[in-house]
Structure formats: structure tokens, C-alpha cells
Design an enzyme around this catalytic site. Structure first.
Site, PDB file in Angstrom:
ATOM      1  CD  GLN A 147      -2.977  -0.941   2.496  1.00  0.00           C
ATOM      2  OE1 GLN A 147      -2.256  -0.512   3.554  1.00  0.00           O
ATOM      3  NE2 GLN A 147      -3.909  -1.597   2.608  1.00  0.00           N
ATOM      4  CB  THR A 158      -9.588  -4.085   4.541  1.00  0.00           C
ATOM      5  OG1 THR A 158      -9.111  -2.909   4.105  1.00  0.00           O
ATOM      6  CG2 THR A 158      -9.498  -5.130   3.405  1.00  0.00           C
ATOM      7  CB  CYS A 210     -10.761   2.773   8.492  1.00  0.00           C
ATOM      8  SG  CYS A 210      -9.576   1.655   9.191  1.00  0.00           S
ATOM      9  CB  THR A 211     -12.754  -2.684   9.163  1.00  0.00           C
ATOM     10  OG1 THR A 211     -11.428  -3.041   8.622  1.00  0.00           O
ATOM     11  CG2 THR A 211     -13.534  -2.819   7.725  1.00  0.00           C
TER      12      THR A 211
END
Length: 230
Positions: free
Chosen positions: A52, A83, A196-197
Site C-alpha cells: 500500500q 477492509t 475503515c474497519t
């Protein structure tokens, strides 16, 4: 009951929430001893996180495509990517499998419209807040999406990776998020999407004057609806 396939590990802190929420909802729907039929393939987040931040999205996609294929081969009847950020490569995952991919933005958009909140504030990683892969999906459903300013985005992103993903829950970080929510409220947000989880581990409904649309919870609900044929 259909079998749910979860791609987890990003981070495992929130993946555990998916497991808990899905099973709680099945129990509530079907009875006290009922639980979900599901498979989870949990990846090593270190490899994904490095890709990422280096901008190697194809490398990250390859890891998740492999996970999705393994879930399908194991008998999963849908894939749930646990996610928000990695929905940047959602199309690559869906193209690699023959079972439905349940996109995380869809239940969030539906929830916002259901409470008549077409202008939403979006919190998440810098990737999610600054890039279009999630925002455009929400906009396509008729929502106006507001994101924090640059300094606020940096603070929100740092707290996710440095604290929430490693299980640190801090009152000072909660207060930082509350200030960001207040700023979005002043700009016209009618609800806040926790995009965002991990954020739902820190910010609960009592911490915000605006409705919170927790993508982890909503995504889990969508998975249960699919499993039970709703």
C-alpha cells in the site's frame, strides 16, 4: 444457509469483529444455538501494508486475488473483503472469481439514504479519503461526500495504522476523531461513514452527535442477508 467467505487480516483486530458480528446476527435471526457457515482466509497484513505505502497496488491485489480464489475453492458462495482500503482493487478480485463479491460501499450508501442523510463525512485511511475508489461508489448512489482537511486526514490515518491496527484504544485519539467529526458537522455532514474497519473499535455512537455508519457492521449485515437469502 449460504457459506460466507471472508478475506481478513487487514487488520485481524477488525476481522475478529466481522466474525463476531456475523455470528451474532445469525444467532439473533435463527435462534440461540445457530451460527454462520463461513470460511476466513486471513492474510499477512505486513505484506499488504508495505505494498500500500509503496504504491504497489498490483502486488497487494495479487495477494487478495489468491485469497479469494482459495475461498471459492473451499466452498464459499460469496466473498467479503474485510477492509475498506483494499476495495481499491475490488474489480480485480471480482474478475478472478465466479461468486458474488459483496462491496463494502453498497450497504453504507443504502444506510445513509435510509436515514435521509445524503451528505456524509468519510473517515478512513488516507488512501480511502483521498482517492476515488470508495468515494465515487458513494457518489454514484446519490451521496455528497466530505472528507477532513489535510492535517486532519494525516491524524486520522496515523491513528489507524499506529494504534487501531495494533489494538491500541486511546482517549486522546478518540478526542482527535471527535474534533474531526465536529469539523465535518460544521461543513454540513449529516452522518459520518466510518470508512475503515477499525474505526468502530474507537468511536461508538455515544461519541458523536451525528449518526455513525460503521462499514464493518453494515458489511457484516450484508453478508448475513446474502447468507440467509434476503
Amino acid at each position: 444457509m449460504r457459506t460466507i467467505g471472508l478475506i481478513g487480516g487487514m487488520s485481524w483486530e477488525s476481522s475478529a469483529e466481522y466474525y463476531r458480528l456475523i455470528n451474532q446476527q445469525v444467532r439473533d435471526r435463527l435462534g440461540p444455538l445457530r451460527s454462520a457457515r463461513l470460511l476466513m482466509y486471513s492474510v499477512d497484513f505486513g505484506s499488504v501494508e508495505q505494498a500500500q505505502h509503496a504504491g504497489r497496488w498490483d502486488d497487494a491485489a495479487a495477494i487478495l486475488v489468491d485469497a479469494a480464489r482459495r475461498l471459492q475453492a473451499g466452498g464459499a458462495e460469496c466473498v467479503v473483503l474485510c477492509t475498506n482500503t483494499m476495495h481499491k482493487v475490488a474489480e480485480q478480485i471480482q474478475a478472478a472469481i465466479d461468486i458474488p463479491f459483496l462491496h463494502i460501499a453498497e450497504p453504507a450508501a443504502q444506510a445513509a439514504l435510509a436515514i435521509d442523510a445524503p451528505t456524509v463525512g468519510l473517515l478512513g485511511t488516507a488512501f480511502t479519503m483521498e482517492q476515488d475508489f470508495l468515494k465515487q461508489r458513494l457518489i454514484a448512489r446519490g451521496l455528497t461526500v466530505l472528507v477532513p482537511d489535510e492535517a486532519e486526514r494525516q491524524a486520522v490515518h496515523r491513528i489507524i495504522y499506529d494504534e487501531l491496527c495494533v489494538g491500541i484504544i486511546s482517549d486522546s485519539s478518540r478526542q482527535t476523531y471527535q474534533r474531526v467529526i465536529e469539523s465535518l458537522t460544521a461543513r454540513g455532514a449529516q452522518a459520518i461513514i466510518l470508512g475503515c474497519t477499525e474505526i468502530g473499535l474507537l468511536i461508538k455512537p455515544q461519541h458523536s452527535a451525528l449518526p455513525l455508519l460503521d462499514t464493518t457492521e453494515l458489511h457484516a449485515q450484508a453478508a448475513v442477508a446474502f447468507a440467509l437469502g434476503d
